[in-house]
Structures are given as structure tokens and as C-alpha cells.
Design a protein around this motif. Sequence first.
Motif, PDB file in Angstrom:
ATOM      1  N   SER A  37       0.889  -1.075  -0.056  1.00  0.00           N
ATOM      2  CA  SER A  37       0.020   0.120  -0.017  1.00  0.00           C
ATOM      3  C   SER A  37       0.815   1.352  -0.143  1.00  0.00           C
ATOM      4  O   SER A  37       2.114   1.255   0.237  1.00  0.00           O
ATOM      5  N   GLY A  38       0.147   2.423  -0.455  1.00  0.00           N
ATOM      6  CA  GLY A  38       0.914   3.608  -0.437  1.00  0.00           C
ATOM      7  C   GLY A  38       1.874   3.756  -1.614  1.00  0.00           C
ATOM      8  O   GLY A  38       1.878   2.898  -2.533  1.00  0.00           O
ATOM      9  N   THR A  39       2.516   5.271  -1.557  1.00  0.00           N
ATOM     10  CA  THR A  39       3.560   5.121  -2.615  1.00  0.00           C
ATOM     11  C   THR A  39       4.697   4.712  -2.449  1.00  0.00           C
ATOM     12  O   THR A  39       5.344   5.034  -1.134  1.00  0.00           O
ATOM     13  N   PRO A  40       5.461   4.164  -3.472  1.00  0.00           N
ATOM     14  CA  PRO A  40       6.794   3.531  -3.065  1.00  0.00           C
ATOM     15  C   PRO A  40       7.861   4.716  -3.168  1.00  0.00           C
ATOM     16  O   PRO A  40       8.864   4.706  -4.239  1.00  0.00           O
ATOM     17  N   ALA A  41       7.877   5.553  -2.352  1.00  0.00           N
ATOM     18  CA  ALA A  41       8.781   6.725  -2.382  1.00  0.00           C
ATOM     19  C   ALA A  41      10.085   6.384  -2.337  1.00  0.00           C
ATOM     20  O   ALA A  41      11.012   7.107  -3.066  1.00  0.00           O
ATOM     21  N   ARG A  42      10.454   5.474  -1.571  1.00  0.00           N
ATOM     22  CA  ARG A  42      12.016   5.327  -1.211  1.00  0.00           C
ATOM     23  C   ARG A  42      12.385   4.580  -2.664  1.00  0.00           C
ATOM     24  O   ARG A  42      13.701   4.860  -3.262  1.00  0.00           O
ATOM     25  N   ALA A  43      11.969   3.543  -3.091  1.00  0.00           N
ATOM     26  CA  ALA A  43      12.093   3.064  -4.466  1.00  0.00           C
ATOM     27  C   ALA A  43      12.196   4.040  -5.658  1.00  0.00           C
ATOM     28  O   ALA A  43      12.986   4.053  -6.341  1.00  0.00           O
ATOM     29  N   LEU A  44      11.138   5.013  -5.494  1.00  0.00           N
ATOM     30  CA  LEU A  44      11.193   5.919  -6.700  1.00  0.00           C
ATOM     31  C   LEU A  44      12.443   6.905  -6.463  1.00  0.00           C
ATOM     32  O   LEU A  44      13.043   7.051  -7.796  1.00  0.00           O
ATOM     33  N   ALA A  45      12.731   7.261  -5.560  1.00  0.00           N
ATOM     34  CA  ALA A  45      13.959   7.989  -5.033  1.00  0.00           C
ATOM     35  C   ALA A  45      15.220   7.383  -5.651  1.00  0.00           C
ATOM     36  O   ALA A  45      16.179   7.746  -6.286  1.00  0.00           O
ATOM     37  N   TYR A  46      15.202   6.094  -5.148  1.00  0.00           N
ATOM     38  CA  TYR A  46      16.516   5.107  -5.473  1.00  0.00           C
ATOM     39  C   TYR A  46      16.668   5.196  -6.900  1.00  0.00           C
ATOM     40  O   TYR A  46      17.849   5.204  -7.345  1.00  0.00           O
ATOM     41  N   CYS A  47      15.434   4.879  -7.589  1.00  0.00           N
ATOM     42  CA  CYS A  47      15.715   4.605  -9.152  1.00  0.00           C
ATOM     43  C   CYS A  47      16.003   5.926  -9.594  1.00  0.00           C
ATOM     44  O   CYS A  47      16.776   5.755 -10.774  1.00  0.00           O
ATOM     45  N   ARG A  48      15.259   7.073  -9.304  1.00  0.00           N
ATOM     46  CA  ARG A  48      15.544   8.059 -10.143  1.00  0.00           C
ATOM     47  C   ARG A  48      16.857   8.725  -9.849  1.00  0.00           C
ATOM     48  O   ARG A  48      17.315   9.398 -10.751  1.00  0.00           O
ATOM     49  N   THR A  49      17.508   8.281  -8.880  1.00  0.00           N
ATOM     50  CA  THR A  49      19.109   8.926  -8.514  1.00  0.00           C
ATOM     51  C   THR A  49      19.835   8.073  -8.832  1.00  0.00           C
ATOM     52  O   THR A  49      21.097   8.561  -9.225  1.00  0.00           O
TER      53      THR A  49
END
Length: 85
Positions: A37-49
Amino acid sequence: MPSRPDTTTAHARPPFTDRAACTDTIRIDPEDFFPNSGTPARALAYCRTRCTVRDECLTWALATDQRHGVWGGTTANQRAALRRG
């Protein structure tokens, strides 16, 4: 963006994954890319950087209609919006 991948092997491991940041399980938990559930914020940040194959990954995810998880620095909702144009 790179050319469209061969979708006949959509269920096979994509060729770019050996260079993908998400495979670095020492620094990030693979479960972060497929949260319950929720937004995968940690994964998104990791992937984008940190990921050097984001474009290849996103192209593959769109071509194979990946509807869950983080692919190419995008969420399922973001990919759906890209498909709609």
C-alpha cells in the motif's frame, strides 16, 4: 528512448536488469519496489537518482504492460497516464 523491446519474452528476465539499481539488494529492499500500500517513495527516489537503465526499464515496462511496482522510475499510475498519452 531506446527502440521497443521484444515483447515475446515479456515474462523472461529483461536483459538490462543486470545493470539496474533495483538489483542492489544490499542498499535497498526489493520489496520496496512492490509495496502492499502507499506510494513507493523510497524505491522511486532510489531509481531516479541511481539507476543507469531507467529509459530501457520504462520502455520495457510500457511495452509489456507492467501494472504493478516501480519500473523505470515510475509508478503504475504514472505508466497508465503515459499509455493514455
